[in-house]
Scaffold this active site. Structure first.
Site, PDB file in Angstrom:
ATOM      1  N   GLY A  75      11.769  27.320  34.859  1.00  0.00           N
ATOM      2  CA  GLY A  75      11.972  26.429  33.728  1.00  0.00           C
ATOM      3  C   GLY A  75      10.684  26.028  33.032  1.00  0.00           C
ATOM      4  O   GLY A  75       9.659  26.723  33.113  1.00  0.00           O
ATOM      5  N   LEU A  78       5.651  22.504  33.601  1.00  0.00           N
ATOM      6  CA  LEU A  78       5.368  21.065  33.630  1.00  0.00           C
ATOM      7  C   LEU A  78       3.876  20.789  33.541  1.00  0.00           C
ATOM      8  O   LEU A  78       3.461  19.728  33.089  1.00  0.00           O
ATOM      9  CB  LEU A  78       5.973  20.446  34.895  1.00  0.00           C
ATOM     10  CG  LEU A  78       7.508  20.547  34.974  1.00  0.00           C
ATOM     11  CD1 LEU A  78       8.012  20.056  36.327  1.00  0.00           C
ATOM     12  CD2 LEU A  78       8.160  19.756  33.840  1.00  0.00           C
ATOM     13  N   ARG A  79       3.059  21.772  33.972  1.00  0.00           N
ATOM     14  CA  ARG A  79       1.601  21.570  33.880  1.00  0.00           C
ATOM     15  C   ARG A  79       1.136  21.540  32.426  1.00  0.00           C
ATOM     16  O   ARG A  79       0.179  20.856  32.081  1.00  0.00           O
ATOM     17  CB  ARG A  79       0.873  22.672  34.641  1.00  0.00           C
ATOM     18  CG  ARG A  79       1.101  22.598  36.137  1.00  0.00           C
ATOM     19  CD  ARG A  79      -0.048  23.216  36.901  1.00  0.00           C
ATOM     20  NE  ARG A  79       0.208  23.174  38.325  1.00  0.00           N
ATOM     21  CZ  ARG A  79       0.048  22.101  39.091  1.00  0.00           C
ATOM     22  NH1 ARG A  79      -0.384  20.973  38.558  1.00  0.00           N
ATOM     23  NH2 ARG A  79       0.310  22.148  40.372  1.00  0.00           N
ATOM     24  N   HIS A 100      12.359  26.524  20.549  1.00  0.00           N
ATOM     25  CA  HIS A 100      12.421  27.637  21.496  1.00  0.00           C
ATOM     26  C   HIS A 100      13.716  27.712  22.295  1.00  0.00           C
ATOM     27  O   HIS A 100      14.407  28.724  22.284  1.00  0.00           O
ATOM     28  CB  HIS A 100      11.234  27.554  22.480  1.00  0.00           C
ATOM     29  CG  HIS A 100       9.932  27.916  21.845  1.00  0.00           C
ATOM     30  ND1 HIS A 100       8.817  27.132  21.933  1.00  0.00           N
ATOM     31  CD2 HIS A 100       9.570  28.996  21.110  1.00  0.00           C
ATOM     32  CE1 HIS A 100       7.820  27.708  21.288  1.00  0.00           C
ATOM     33  NE2 HIS A 100       8.246  28.823  20.774  1.00  0.00           N
ATOM     34  N   ASP A 157      19.478  20.881  30.135  1.00  0.00           N
ATOM     35  CA  ASP A 157      19.487  21.255  28.717  1.00  0.00           C
ATOM     36  C   ASP A 157      19.456  22.771  28.577  1.00  0.00           C
ATOM     37  O   ASP A 157      19.774  23.503  29.510  1.00  0.00           O
ATOM     38  CB  ASP A 157      18.364  20.538  27.936  1.00  0.00           C
ATOM     39  CG  ASP A 157      16.953  20.955  28.336  1.00  0.00           C
ATOM     40  OD1 ASP A 157      16.806  21.940  29.075  1.00  0.00           O
ATOM     41  OD2 ASP A 157      15.994  20.294  27.906  1.00  0.00           O
TER      42      ASP A 157
HETATM   43  O1  T3D Z   1      10.531  20.760  26.881  1.00  0.00           O
HETATM   44  C1  T3D Z   1      11.662  20.325  27.081  1.00  0.00           C
HETATM   45  O2  T3D Z   1      12.546  20.337  26.224  1.00  0.00           O
HETATM   46  C2  T3D Z   1      12.005  19.798  28.434  1.00  0.00           C
HETATM   47  C3  T3D Z   1      12.805  20.808  29.125  1.00  0.00           C
HETATM   48  C4  T3D Z   1      12.779  20.830  30.454  1.00  0.00           C
HETATM   49  C5  T3D Z   1      13.479  21.935  31.066  1.00  0.00           C
HETATM   50  C6  T3D Z   1      13.078  22.109  32.522  1.00  0.00           C
HETATM   51  O3  T3D Z   1      13.050  23.268  32.887  1.00  0.00           O
HETATM   52  S1  T3D Z   1      12.758  20.791  33.495  1.00  0.00           S
HETATM   53  C7  T3D Z   1      12.711  21.462  35.109  1.00  0.00           C
HETATM   54  C8  T3D Z   1      11.424  22.159  35.379  1.00  0.00           C
HETATM   55  N1  T3D Z   1      11.392  22.787  36.669  1.00  0.00           N
HETATM   56  C9  T3D Z   1      11.261  22.112  37.820  1.00  0.00           C
HETATM   57  O4  T3D Z   1      11.328  20.908  37.897  1.00  0.00           O
HETATM   58  C10 T3D Z   1      10.957  22.931  39.046  1.00  0.00           C
HETATM   59  C11 T3D Z   1       9.565  22.578  39.555  1.00  0.00           C
HETATM   60  N2  T3D Z   1       9.187  23.417  40.664  1.00  0.00           N
HETATM   61  C12 T3D Z   1       9.579  23.178  41.928  1.00  0.00           C
HETATM   62  O5  T3D Z   1      10.301  22.228  42.207  1.00  0.00           O
HETATM   63  C13 T3D Z   1       9.072  24.086  42.970  1.00  0.00           C
HETATM   64  O6  T3D Z   1       7.974  24.804  42.484  1.00  0.00           O
HETATM   65  C14 T3D Z   1      10.138  25.088  43.451  1.00  0.00           C
HETATM   66  C15 T3D Z   1      11.153  24.320  44.309  1.00  0.00           C
HETATM   67  C16 T3D Z   1      10.841  25.803  42.307  1.00  0.00           C
HETATM   68  C17 T3D Z   1       9.483  26.171  44.367  1.00  0.00           C
HETATM   69  O7  T3D Z   1       8.775  25.547  45.399  1.00  0.00           O
HETATM   70  P1  T3D Z   1       7.748  26.384  46.288  1.00  0.00           P
HETATM   71  O8  T3D Z   1       7.280  25.461  47.357  1.00  0.00           O
HETATM   72  O9  T3D Z   1       8.391  27.650  46.697  1.00  0.00           O
HETATM   73  O10 T3D Z   1       6.538  26.781  45.311  1.00  0.00           O
HETATM   74  P2  T3D Z   1       5.425  25.798  44.712  1.00  0.00           P
HETATM   75  O11 T3D Z   1       4.237  25.806  45.609  1.00  0.00           O
HETATM   76  O12 T3D Z   1       6.011  24.476  44.359  1.00  0.00           O
HETATM   77  O13 T3D Z   1       5.062  26.530  43.327  1.00  0.00           O
HETATM   78  C18 T3D Z   1       4.191  27.667  43.280  1.00  0.00           C
HETATM   79  C19 T3D Z   1       3.316  27.493  42.069  1.00  0.00           C
HETATM   80  O14 T3D Z   1       4.162  27.465  40.904  1.00  0.00           O
HETATM   81  C20 T3D Z   1       2.561  26.172  42.095  1.00  0.00           C
HETATM   82  O15 T3D Z   1       1.322  26.396  41.455  1.00  0.00           O
HETATM   83  P3  T3D Z   1      -0.060  26.166  42.286  1.00  0.00           P
HETATM   84  O16 T3D Z   1      -0.029  24.790  42.819  1.00  0.00           O
HETATM   85  O17 T3D Z   1      -0.006  27.215  43.384  1.00  0.00           O
HETATM   86  O18 T3D Z   1      -1.138  26.423  41.294  1.00  0.00           O
HETATM   87  C21 T3D Z   1       3.415  25.284  41.206  1.00  0.00           C
HETATM   88  O19 T3D Z   1       2.699  24.237  40.619  1.00  0.00           O
HETATM   89  C22 T3D Z   1       3.869  26.276  40.176  1.00  0.00           C
HETATM   90  N3  T3D Z   1       5.085  25.796  39.518  1.00  0.00           N
HETATM   91  C23 T3D Z   1       6.309  25.705  40.024  1.00  0.00           C
HETATM   92  N4  T3D Z   1       7.150  25.189  39.148  1.00  0.00           N
HETATM   93  C24 T3D Z   1       6.428  24.968  38.013  1.00  0.00           C
HETATM   94  C25 T3D Z   1       5.104  25.352  38.259  1.00  0.00           C
HETATM   95  N5  T3D Z   1       4.150  25.225  37.348  1.00  0.00           N
HETATM   96  C26 T3D Z   1       4.503  24.700  36.152  1.00  0.00           C
HETATM   97  N6  T3D Z   1       5.747  24.314  35.859  1.00  0.00           N
HETATM   98  C27 T3D Z   1       6.741  24.435  36.747  1.00  0.00           C
HETATM   99  N7  T3D Z   1       8.010  24.086  36.401  1.00  0.00           N
END
Ligand code: T3D
Length: 275
Positions: A75, A78-79, A100, A157
């Site tokens: 999705g 977030l960063r 988008h 959304d």
């Molecule tokens: O603009 C608008 O209109 C708003 C719309 C919003 C729509 C959305 O999509 S909101 C929802 C966004 N997504 C999330 O909330 C999911 C966030 N991610 C997670 O909860 C976890 O990453 C997962 C459960 C999916 C996976 O966990 P895990 O432990 O297997 O991996 P990790 O270590 O958390 O993630 C690996 C890397 O991916 C990590 O980067 P790093 O620290 O190694 O440099 C993590 O930060 C990055 N990452 C994961 N999800 C996101 C992300 N980076 C940016 N944005 C993310 N959503």
């Protein structure tokens, strides 16, 4: 079926996206594996343009969307929003959805050819929304899903409030959205969230074969079928019967219809041209 109304060509190399043709299918791979294919601005813009090109190109007869590495897509990046949040500012969600997410979702749902989410791994947030907007979802046994919006106190959304209850029913949709548990591939199949699940080591080959079969299908009939099924969610029986009749008249005049009937009579498989 016309491909008009699916944007204008813009050109330029896509960012964080791998776009390739496999026969008559276009494969679009979101390619930010280190960020689990999170959607930042340039990636969303590239995805929008790639989908528009695939929608407009009559030689493209099916579109597959997948992710590189261990994720399908998690999705919104977030960063990308981090700095604003740390400064106490909320993003302009309305503008971003309009720019988008909404057109991407509509392209996946409405382009006149089958769209397939090839869900290779983790799907979260708007990554789930993209998969739901596709006509079909094929999943690896390694795939798992979490709507995730509630984790950051947002509402689902990018079309997910429209698609999810229609695919799995209101009760399951409430469960997925409010309880927020992970849904694994077998649960997703049982819920009707995905159409097929294959073991991870067979997934690439099986998904490629399924997409190739769709791309070799009667494209104009597929286009009308998906439009009818979506449109008829909102009309009564009389309206649906009228819509089917109109679409059938047009389908009956296609080369593929003649080929299909001729192949049946000659006891051979049809060779459809998408015309
Ligand atoms: O603009 C608008 O209109 C708003 C719309 C919003 C729509 C959305 O999509 S909101 C929802 C966004 N997504 C999330 O909330 C999911 C966030 N991610 C997670 O909860 C976890 O990453 C997962 C459960 C999916 C996976 O966990 P895990 O432990 O297997 O991996 P990790 O270590 O958390 O993630 C690996 C890397 O991916 C990590 O980067 P790093 O620290 O190694 O440099 C993590 O930060 C990055 N990452 C994961 N999800 C996101 C992300 N980076 C940016 N944005 C993310 N959503």
């Amino acid at each position: 079926m016309s491909a008009e109304g699916f944007g204008e060509p813009r050109g330029g190399a896509p960012t964080n996206l791998n776009v390739r043709r496999e026969g008559a299918a276009t494969w679009i791979t979101i390619d930010r594996p280190d960020a689990l294919n999170a959607l930042d601005g340039p990636t969303k813009q590239s995805l929008l343009e790639a989908l528009g090109e695939a929608a407009r190109d009559p030689a493209v007869r099916a579109v597959a969307l997948t992710g590189s590495g261990r994720a399908f897509c998690v999705g919104q990046d977030l960063r990308e929003l981090e700095r604003g949040y740390r400064e106490g500012r909320t993003p302009d969600f309305a503008a971003e959805l309009e720019r988008h997410y909404a057109p991407i979702c509509r392209l996946l749902a409405e382009m006149p050819k089958p769209t397939v989410a090839v869900v290779n791994g983790v799907a979260a947030g708007a990554g789930v929304s993209l998969a739901l907007a596709c006509d079909l979802r094929l999943a690896s046994s390694a795939a798992r899903w979490r709507l995730a919006f509630s984790g950051i106190a947002l509402v689902p959304d990018a079309g997910s409030t429209w698609h999810l209850p229609r695919l799995v029913g209101l009760s399951r949709a409430m469960e997925i959205a409010l309880l927020g548990d992970w849904v694994d591939a077998d649960q997703a199949l049982a819920f009707g969230l995905v159409n097929r699940v294959w073991p991870a080591d067979e997934f690439a080959g099986e998904a490629a074969a399924a997409v190739a079969a769709l791309a070799a299908g009667p494209t104009l009939a597929f286009a009308r079928t998906k439009a009818l099924l979506r449109d008829h969610l909102r009309v009564g029986l009389a309206g649906a019967l009228a819509g089917e009749a109109e679409a059938q008249v047009a389908s009956g005049h296609t080369k593929d219809h003649l080929e299909g009937v001729t192949a049946f009579l000659e006891k051979r498989p049809p060779t459809f041209q998408g015309a």
